[in-house]
Design an enzyme around this catalytic site. Structure first.
Site, PDB file in Angstrom:
ATOM      1  N   CYS A   2       0.861  -1.174   0.000  1.00 30.98           N
ATOM      2  CA  CYS A   2       0.000   0.000   0.000  1.00 30.98           C
ATOM      3  C   CYS A   2       0.895   1.221   0.000  1.00 30.98           C
ATOM      4  O   CYS A   2       2.108   1.109   0.117  1.00 30.98           O
ATOM      5  CB  CYS A   2      -0.875   0.039   1.253  1.00 30.98           C
ATOM      6  SG  CYS A   2      -1.991  -1.369   1.399  1.00 30.98           S
ATOM      7  N   GLY A  28      -0.998   0.599  -4.985  1.00 29.93           N
ATOM      8  CA  GLY A  28      -2.303   0.039  -4.660  1.00 29.93           C
ATOM      9  C   GLY A  28      -3.375   0.699  -5.489  1.00 29.93           C
ATOM     10  O   GLY A  28      -3.451   1.929  -5.538  1.00 29.93           O
ATOM     11  N   ASN A 103       1.007   1.128   6.017  1.00 28.25           N
ATOM     12  CA  ASN A 103       1.520   0.264   4.958  1.00 28.25           C
ATOM     13  C   ASN A 103       2.261  -0.879   5.633  1.00 28.25           C
ATOM     14  O   ASN A 103       3.169  -0.637   6.420  1.00 28.25           O
ATOM     15  CB  ASN A 103       2.464   1.077   4.060  1.00 28.25           C
ATOM     16  CG  ASN A 103       3.169   0.224   3.014  1.00 28.25           C
ATOM     17  OD1 ASN A 103       4.258   0.539   2.586  1.00 28.25           O
ATOM     18  ND2 ASN A 103       2.565  -0.868   2.592  1.00 28.25           N
ATOM     19  N   GLY A 104       1.865  -2.115   5.326  1.00 28.69           N
ATOM     20  CA  GLY A 104       2.521  -3.273   5.933  1.00 28.69           C
ATOM     21  C   GLY A 104       1.490  -4.284   6.373  1.00 28.69           C
ATOM     22  O   GLY A 104       0.336  -4.228   5.957  1.00 28.69           O
ATOM     23  N   TYR A 251      10.984  -4.709  -7.423  1.00 31.44           N
ATOM     24  CA  TYR A 251       9.722  -4.629  -8.158  1.00 31.44           C
ATOM     25  C   TYR A 251       8.798  -3.490  -7.729  1.00 31.44           C
ATOM     26  O   TYR A 251       8.268  -2.766  -8.561  1.00 31.44           O
ATOM     27  CB  TYR A 251       8.979  -5.967  -8.010  1.00 31.44           C
ATOM     28  CG  TYR A 251       7.576  -5.967  -8.571  1.00 31.44           C
ATOM     29  CD1 TYR A 251       7.351  -6.048  -9.942  1.00 31.44           C
ATOM     30  CD2 TYR A 251       6.469  -5.868  -7.729  1.00 31.44           C
ATOM     31  CE1 TYR A 251       6.059  -6.040 -10.459  1.00 31.44           C
ATOM     32  CE2 TYR A 251       5.178  -5.861  -8.239  1.00 31.44           C
ATOM     33  CZ  TYR A 251       4.976  -5.948  -9.601  1.00 31.44           C
ATOM     34  OH  TYR A 251       3.717  -5.931 -10.103  1.00 31.44           O
ATOM     35  N   CYS A 392       5.230 -14.079   1.494  1.00 27.80           N
ATOM     36  CA  CYS A 392       5.516 -12.903   2.316  1.00 27.80           C
ATOM     37  C   CYS A 392       4.357 -12.666   3.281  1.00 27.80           C
ATOM     38  O   CYS A 392       3.197 -12.792   2.891  1.00 27.80           O
ATOM     39  CB  CYS A 392       5.698 -11.673   1.431  1.00 27.80           C
ATOM     40  SG  CYS A 392       5.938 -10.166   2.390  1.00 27.80           S
ATOM     41  N   CYS A 442      15.566  -7.862   4.401  1.00 32.66           N
ATOM     42  CA  CYS A 442      14.817  -9.117   4.449  1.00 32.66           C
ATOM     43  C   CYS A 442      14.887  -9.756   3.060  1.00 32.66           C
ATOM     44  O   CYS A 442      14.643  -9.087   2.054  1.00 32.66           O
ATOM     45  CB  CYS A 442      13.355  -8.834   4.812  1.00 32.66           C
ATOM     46  SG  CYS A 442      12.263 -10.270   4.634  1.00 32.66           S
ATOM     47  N   CYS A 445      11.462 -14.135   1.112  1.00 33.24           N
ATOM     48  CA  CYS A 445      10.736 -14.834   0.044  1.00 33.24           C
ATOM     49  C   CYS A 445      11.684 -15.657  -0.826  1.00 33.24           C
ATOM     50  O   CYS A 445      11.234 -16.506  -1.590  1.00 33.24           O
ATOM     51  CB  CYS A 445       9.883 -13.881  -0.782  1.00 33.24           C
ATOM     52  SG  CYS A 445      10.659 -12.360  -1.208  1.00 33.24           S
TER      53      CYS A 445
END
Ligand code: SF4
Length: 455
Positions: A2, A28, A103-104, A251, A392, A442, A445
């Site tokens: 988002c 979003g 956001n998250g 991305y 994720c 992180c 994924c």
């Protein structure tokens, strides 16, 4: 994924927030919303749809005030409904008192919600933004100042969250102790404070300078200006370093954004350069990106290899990003509506096709088919990230692990399934070489090493 925006100290706060949200529309496209405060009343407007559809001039005129927070939503926690659209507003005995956009994703949502419900806190949605604002409001009701309520939230709530929270008089910006999602702020020449998920939203508002909200950072903005309140991230986290989402660089983010101490475009160019270095000796006539997130990877590949860059795939920008549509049926149809190969271009050519990632693999398979039908002699597919093997839980709607292409096929099966002559991914080691502080990211994924325990 988002996007959030916050504006403080401008009589046109709603219009500025709408412009910032428009710059973050790529984060979003399902719904959007805004809460605007004139010092007495917080007004809320939110709806399904794009920013330019929802926030018409008439709607913006109905939102007076000098504080605004906005949100563009791509659904992860909670279904794609107007009910789950952010910001979320809390009413107290004094009327609408607080609003928050985030956001998250919260990973211990169920247990925190159960705890609040046991305290007679009621929920209207199953969205984690509502959990965050209800938690803060509950603590304020217990006697906390807003900043202490946010500190209590950081002790209790686990996950990724970059948030804007407004009272009737103050705006708070805060970010989770691992800093998983981006969050930057700055000031315009007339002193308006603007905060956003991505710096491209600050640029459109001509913000001078930009700063990232630090891990566990709490910035308070009021009539006295903006101040960073003391808060040590290591009080709340077991890892001693950040866990920036590396997929933001690969991305999600716009290439003209800057966060996690990096220019997004430069990371993508470096990815392309390292893909090319792994291809020494490959004979090709052109390198073609799958637009848009792979464009700069192809630029980097071309510069490093000497293979000419060709924009051989044309993208229709007026439909959503296929990866961020929530249903597979919509996604499959979208590929054909979205991409078209240049006519009379591919015949007899050996093509290096660059894409940022393979998630389900359905999109790239259809693109390869299009390019083959256009006459390409060979297609060598290069992917600017390692194989996505894990889901994720921190704000990105990746599918269940069994739906991921890397878990359904071996690399050779994937090559034949996509129909290409060769297939290579960027290695995790090479990805780390593209980053200034690789230990601060992180990569879950790709390697399953999650920075937080899931509930
Ligand atoms: S699991 Fe992947 S997409 Fe999710 S935060 Fe980590 S790197 Fe980003």
């Amino acid at each position: 994924m988002c996007g959030i925006v916050g504006v403080f100290g401008n009589p046109e706060a709603a219009s500025l927030a709408a412009l910032g949200m428009f710059a973050e529309q790529h984060r979003g496209q399902e719904s959007c919303g805004m809460a605007v405060c004139d010092g007495k009343v917080i007004r809320l407007h939110k709806s399904m749809g794009l920013v330019k559809e929802v926030f018409t001039p008439e709607v913006l005129e109905s939102l007076p005030g000098s504080i605004a927070i906005g949100h563009v939503r791509y659904p992860t926690k909670g279904s794609a409904t107007a009910f789950n659209t952010q910001p979320h507003l809390v009413e107290t005995l004094f009327g609408p008192s607080y609003a928050l956009a985030s956001n998250g994703d919260v990973v211990n949502y169920a247990s925190v919600r159960a705890k609040l419900e046991a305290e007679n806190v009621y929920f209207k949605s199953d969205n984690d933004g509502e959990l965050l604002v209800k938690f803060i409001a509950w603590r304020i009701d217990q006697g906390d100042e807003p900043a202490d309520a946010i500190r209590a939230l950081m002790r209790e709530i686990k996950g990724a969250y970059s948030c804007v929270f407004t009272t009737r008089r103050e705006l708070y910006l805060f970010r989770d102790p691992l800093s998983m999602r981006p969050m930057v702020w700055g000031k315009t020449s007339n002193g308006t404070v603007v905060v956003a998920s991505e710096s491209c939203a600050l640029d459109i508002l001509q913000v001078n300078g930009r700063q990232e909200v630090p891990p566990a950072g709490i910035n308070r903005v009021n009539k006295d200006g903006i101040s960073l309140l003391e808060n040590d991230p290591n009080l709340y986290r077991s890892r001693r370093h950040n866990s920036y989402c590396v997929f933001e660089h690969i991305y999600f983010s716009r290439p003209d954004s800057y966060h996690f101490g990096e220019n997004v475009f430069a990371v993508r160019e470096k990815i392309g350069e390292l893909l090319a270095k792994d291809d020494e000796g490959l004979q090709a006539d052109c390198v073609v990106p799958v637009p848009d997130s792979s464009n700069l990877m192809a630029v980097g590949y071309s510069a490093a290899s000497g293979v000419p860059l060709s924009l051989g795939l044309i993208r229709n920008h007026y439909i959503g990003r296929t990866f961020i549509k929530p249903q597979q049926t919509i996604r499959d149809e979208g590929v054909y509506q979205k991409f078209n190969p240049l006519p009379n271009f591919y015949k007899g050519k050996k093509v290096v096709l660059v894409d940022d990632s393979i998630v389900r693999g359905t999109t790239i398979r259809q693109i390869v088919r299009m390019i083959k039908e256009a006459g390409a002699e060979e297609i060598h597919l290069r992917i600017g990230s390692p194989q996505v093997k894990f889901s994720c839980y921190f704000g990105i709607d990746t599918p269940h692990p069994e739906e991921l292409a890397a878990n359904r096929h071996s690399l050779e099966e994937l090559r034949t399934w996509t129909g290409v002559d060769s297939l290579k991914h960027l290695s995790l080691t090479s990805l780390a070489q593209c980053l200034t502080k690789p230990e601060e990211y992180c990569y879950a994924c790709f390697d399953g090493n999650y920075p937080l325990e899931m509930e």
